[in-house]
Design a protein around this motif. Structure first.
Motif, short mmCIF file in Angstrom:
data_model
loop_
_atom_site.label_atom_id
_atom_site.label_comp_id
_atom_site.label_asym_id
_atom_site.label_seq_id
_atom_site.Cartn_x
_atom_site.Cartn_y
_atom_site.Cartn_z
N ALA A 1 0.74 -1.22 -0.07
CA ALA A 1 -0.05 0.04 0.01
C ALA A 1 0.73 1.27 0.08
CB ALA A 1 -0.82 0.01 1.29
N ALA A 2 0.55 2.24 -0.83
CA ALA A 2 1.41 3.33 -0.84
C ALA A 2 0.43 4.51 -0.73
CB ALA A 2 1.93 3.40 -2.22
N PRO A 3 0.93 5.57 -0.26
CA PRO A 3 0.37 6.82 0.16
C PRO A 3 0.02 7.64 -1.41
CG PRO A 3 2.54 7.34 0.53
CD PRO A 3 2.35 5.87 0.48
N LEU A 4 -0.93 8.33 -1.65
CA LEU A 4 -1.13 9.19 -2.73
C LEU A 4 -0.15 10.22 -3.08
CD1 LEU A 4 -5.06 9.57 -2.71
CD2 LEU A 4 -3.62 8.04 -4.11
N ASP A 5 0.69 10.82 -2.16
CA ASP A 5 1.66 11.40 -2.29
C ASP A 5 2.72 10.95 -3.30
OD1 ASP A 5 3.57 13.68 -1.84
OD2 ASP A 5 4.56 12.38 -0.49
N PRO A 6 3.12 11.69 -4.38
CA PRO A 6 3.95 10.89 -5.36
C PRO A 6 5.36 10.59 -4.90
CG PRO A 6 2.72 12.69 -6.41
CD PRO A 6 2.37 12.72 -4.82
N ALA A 7 6.11 11.57 -4.11
CA ALA A 7 7.29 11.44 -3.62
C ALA A 7 7.19 10.11 -2.43
CB ALA A 7 7.65 12.52 -2.95
N ARG A 8 6.18 10.08 -1.72
CA ARG A 8 6.39 8.96 -0.80
C ARG A 8 6.01 7.61 -1.35
NH1 ARG A 8 2.65 10.34 3.63
NH2 ARG A 8 3.45 8.36 4.84
N ALA A 9 5.32 7.75 -2.51
CA ALA A 9 4.68 6.55 -3.22
C ALA A 9 6.06 5.94 -3.84
CB ALA A 9 3.83 6.77 -4.30
N ALA A 10 6.71 6.82 -4.57
CA ALA A 10 7.84 6.64 -5.11
C ALA A 10 8.99 5.73 -4.44
CB ALA A 10 8.46 7.82 -6.22
N TRP A 11 9.33 6.28 -3.19
CA TRP A 11 10.22 5.63 -2.47
C TRP A 11 9.49 4.44 -2.07
CZ3 TRP A 11 9.24 3.88 2.54
CH2 TRP A 11 10.47 3.40 3.33
N ARG A 12 8.17 3.99 -1.70
CA ARG A 12 7.82 3.01 -1.16
C ARG A 12 8.04 1.66 -2.34
NH1 ARG A 12 3.57 1.92 2.79
NH2 ARG A 12 4.84 3.71 3.81
N ILE A 13 7.45 2.28 -3.42
CA ILE A 13 7.75 1.27 -4.56
C ILE A 13 9.38 1.01 -4.93
CG2 ILE A 13 7.51 1.19 -7.05
CD1 ILE A 13 5.05 2.95 -6.66
N THR A 14 10.08 1.94 -4.96
CA THR A 14 11.57 1.73 -5.34
C THR A 14 12.21 0.90 -4.06
OG1 THR A 14 11.67 3.98 -6.16
CG2 THR A 14 13.57 3.07 -5.57
N ASP A 15 11.74 1.12 -2.74
CA ASP A 15 12.35 0.55 -1.73
C ASP A 15 11.85 -0.83 -1.49
OD1 ASP A 15 14.57 0.82 0.62
OD2 ASP A 15 12.69 0.67 1.68
N ARG A 16 10.65 -1.07 -1.65
CA ARG A 16 10.04 -2.32 -1.25
C ARG A 16 9.47 -3.41 -2.27
NH1 ARG A 16 6.43 -0.21 4.21
NH2 ARG A 16 8.61 0.68 5.32
N VAL A 17 9.14 -2.69 -3.50
CA VAL A 17 8.55 -3.74 -4.61
C VAL A 17 9.70 -3.80 -5.52
CG1 VAL A 17 6.90 -3.75 -6.37
CG2 VAL A 17 6.13 -2.53 -4.24
N LEU A 18 10.23 -2.87 -6.02
CA LEU A 18 11.27 -3.12 -7.08
C LEU A 18 12.31 -4.15 -6.82
CD1 LEU A 18 11.10 0.43 -8.99
CD2 LEU A 18 9.99 -1.68 -9.50
N PRO A 19 13.19 -3.88 -5.87
CA PRO A 19 14.19 -5.20 -5.86
C PRO A 19 13.65 -6.47 -5.66
CG PRO A 19 14.39 -3.31 -4.04
CD PRO A 19 13.04 -3.02 -4.56
N HIS A 20 12.75 -6.78 -4.83
CA HIS A 20 11.99 -8.09 -4.93
C HIS A 20 11.36 -8.51 -6.35
CE1 HIS A 20 12.25 -8.38 -0.57
NE2 HIS A 20 11.61 -7.18 -0.72
N TYR A 21 10.81 -7.20 -6.89
CA TYR A 21 10.22 -7.72 -8.57
C TYR A 21 11.33 -7.95 -9.52
CZ TYR A 21 6.97 -6.55 -12.51
OH TYR A 21 6.15 -6.74 -13.55
N THR A 22 12.29 -7.11 -9.51
CA THR A 22 13.39 -7.52 -10.25
C THR A 22 14.04 -8.62 -10.11
OG1 THR A 22 14.02 -5.21 -10.30
CG2 THR A 22 15.67 -6.35 -11.07
N ALA A 23 14.30 -9.21 -8.88
CA ALA A 23 14.65 -10.41 -8.70
C ALA A 23 13.81 -11.37 -9.21
CB ALA A 23 15.10 -10.65 -7.05
N ALA A 24 12.69 -11.59 -8.95
CA ALA A 24 11.40 -12.33 -9.47
C ALA A 24 11.65 -12.61 -10.76
CB ALA A 24 10.19 -12.15 -8.77
N VAL A 25 11.62 -11.51 -11.68
CA VAL A 25 11.45 -11.52 -13.09
C VAL A 25 12.83 -12.36 -13.66
CG1 VAL A 25 11.80 -10.08 -15.05
CG2 VAL A 25 9.96 -9.55 -13.32
#
Length: 96
Positions: free
Chosen positions: A38-62
């Motif tokens: 879940a990410a806040p609607l604030d773009p900067a905070r959402a970008a941090w959440r996605i970059t920090d918590r989703v993308l590393p796992h997503y990149t590894a899974a792909v």
């Protein structure tokens, strides 16, 4: 790689990784799924959440799924899927 955003609550969205095109679900079923967050609607905070918590796992899974697909293709002599785009270089280290 693709992300799907769904309204989660009044002030949040749910960010869900999506299986990239070219990867069959038989392969992706064998790889642990990256988390949805879940990410806040604030773009900067959402970008941090996605970059920090989703993308590393997503990149590894792909990467794991593409490797498994290539191994399966070699065993069956079928053409392997084309490699996907390289991940973006990670942003500079943040102080924590």
């Amino acid at each position: 790689m693709r992300l799907y955003l769904v309204e989660h609550r009044r002030d949040r969205v749910l960010v869900c990784p999506v299986v990239p095109l070219g990867l069959h679900e038989d392969i992706t079923d064998r790889v642990p799924a990256p988390p949805s967050v879940a990410a806040p609607l604030d773009p900067a905070r959402a970008a941090w959440r996605i970059t920090d918590r989703v993308l590393p796992h997503y990149t590894a899974a792909v990467a794991d799924a593409r490797e498994a697909a290539a191994l399966t293709a070699r065993r069956t002599h079928a053409p392997a899927p084309l490699p996907g785009p390289l991940p973006h270089p990670s942003s500079p280290a943040r102080g924590r």
